[in-house]
Design an enzyme around this catalytic site. Sequence first.
Site, PDB file in Angstrom:
ATOM      1  N   GLY A 142      -0.156  12.661  31.314  1.00  5.79           N
ATOM      2  CA  GLY A 142      -1.430  12.110  30.862  1.00  5.79           C
ATOM      3  C   GLY A 142      -2.343  13.151  30.271  1.00  5.79           C
ATOM      4  CG  ASN A 190      -6.631   6.368  31.912  1.00  5.33           C
ATOM      5  OD1 ASN A 190      -5.931   5.867  31.034  1.00  5.33           O
ATOM      6  ND2 ASN A 190      -6.156   6.662  33.124  1.00  5.33           N
ATOM      7  CB  CYS A 192      -5.222   6.080  27.418  1.00  6.38           C
ATOM      8  SG  CYS A 192      -6.560   7.255  27.714  1.00  6.38           S
ATOM      9  CG  ASN A 243       5.683   9.783  32.453  1.00  2.91           C
ATOM     10  OD1 ASN A 243       5.708   8.733  31.833  1.00  2.91           O
ATOM     11  ND2 ASN A 243       5.277   9.862  33.713  1.00  2.91           N
ATOM     12  CB  SER A 277       0.641   2.817  32.797  1.00  6.24           C
ATOM     13  OG  SER A 277      -0.598   2.642  32.122  1.00  6.24           O
ATOM     14  CG  ASN A 279      -4.680   1.568  31.489  1.00  4.79           C
ATOM     15  OD1 ASN A 279      -5.516   0.816  31.970  1.00  4.79           O
ATOM     16  ND2 ASN A 279      -4.588   2.848  31.816  1.00  4.79           N
ATOM     17  CB  THR A 280       1.381  -0.812  29.130  1.00  2.00           C
ATOM     18  OG1 THR A 280       1.010   0.427  28.518  1.00  2.00           O
ATOM     19  CG2 THR A 280       2.401  -1.507  28.240  1.00  2.00           C
ATOM     20  CG  ASN A 348       0.212   5.660  36.935  1.00  2.00           C
ATOM     21  OD1 ASN A 348      -0.873   6.050  36.529  1.00  2.00           O
ATOM     22  ND2 ASN A 348       1.256   5.516  36.137  1.00  2.00           N
ATOM     23  CB  THR A 349      -4.645   5.237  37.734  1.00  2.00           C
ATOM     24  OG1 THR A 349      -4.027   4.313  36.818  1.00  2.00           O
ATOM     25  CG2 THR A 349      -4.682   6.616  37.097  1.00  2.00           C
TER      26      THR A 349
END
Length: 460
Positions: A142, A190, A192, A243, A277, A279-280, A348-349
């Site tokens: 990241g 984030n 992203c 990654n 993630s 965010n996907t 992960n987050t």
Amino acid sequence: MAVSVRRFISKNLFRCNSKFILISSNSYSTASSSSTTVGVGPKIPQSSKKGRLFTGATFGLIIAGGAYVSTVDEATFCGWLFSATKLVNPFFALLDPEDAHRLGVAAAARGWVPREKRPDPSILQLEVWGRKFSNPIGLAAGFDKNAEAVDGLLGVGFGFVEVGSVTPVPQEGNPKPRIFRLREEGAIINRCGFNSEGIVTVAKRLGAQHGKRKLQETSSTSSSSSDDVKLGGKAGPGILGVNLGKNKTTEDAASDYVQGVHTLSQYADYLVINVSSPNTPGLRQLQGRKQLKDIVKKVQAARDEMQWGEEGPPPLLVKIAPDLSKPDLEDIAAVALALHIDGLIISNTTVSRHDAAKRNPISKEAGGLSGEPLFNLSTSILREMYILTRGKIPLIGCGGVSSGEDAYKKIRAGATLVQLYTAFAYGGPALIPQMKAELAACLERDGFKSISEAVGADFR
């Protein structure tokens, strides 16, 4: 030693002087062009006066620093350089988070960060997957998404650096703004969305670095002793992880990960399948037992069909989320054990918001939360996974690590290696030697002679 330090200073003083002269001349030309009255000297703006004072003060510090450094050894000077980076942190705090991030990567890529010359404490050395790590503290994926600054980041003193996530096809990621600071909480949000320059660009960069490394090894072979322990991997003095991510529009996720393996695995000391993630869209659904098993089997097959030398293929890891139920964790552990996955990164987050973070209005922003509020959650998941895998699979503890004591707690909870990101974004290069010293002190305090002895100590 002092002579080599003086040469280093002389070389870098010239570079610094050139930059400051450029700044000074730019300020001067701006002030001169602003004069509008003939025969009257230009009124120097307050900003120009401050700029000249800053330049003069900087020259003074450089000269004084050069005089001081000429009397000390290289290790002392190295420590001084790392401490000096703390002065820059407030400047980065004034920038937009993503601009600050880009500037940090650019600085590391151009060698504008200090390089660790002091050896790591021997108590921190360990071997995992047949790779020798000088220390267990790594930089999480990241930060250097496109492998622009691998050499500079390893040079800061990380035991390993993980680049990515890298997608097969270049993609912009989600709309900006997409990174938000929660400074008081030591956290970042984030969203992203795997912004990436793609595997072709990353492969070119890693290929160039790999070639440079081979040349250095060839030239140093004659001068090094056969008894020396070789630390590091394919990209330099430390270990390099790659990654792998999937493109947002790809329906067959496994095909994207297979592409990443075919293109990038030859440059990696280890590979990571990122299915965590937030965010996907739909990515975290790939952590289910059936989906994960299908992906891992296809990626392992793609890796194993390639030709490998004596070192063999790179280990394959899976990065998971912290927002998982007990049955989810049991499914992942079962797949990991059945398919002999080489390691798990936890975690992960998080999409959840800790009570402390909730008080900050920025916490309402969508995206994954990283940093200090994530520590307890990610560590509890780490503990659970260590139990479920019976300590048979190396685990990388990631999430909320900001000190050597934090790293030690992750190790005692079952982590063989530890990663950070948010704390590095806030603390800068000075944090790394500090963390290593703290971690070594923790091990010695509790009577451990190595990292390996401390792994999972909370369960003994």
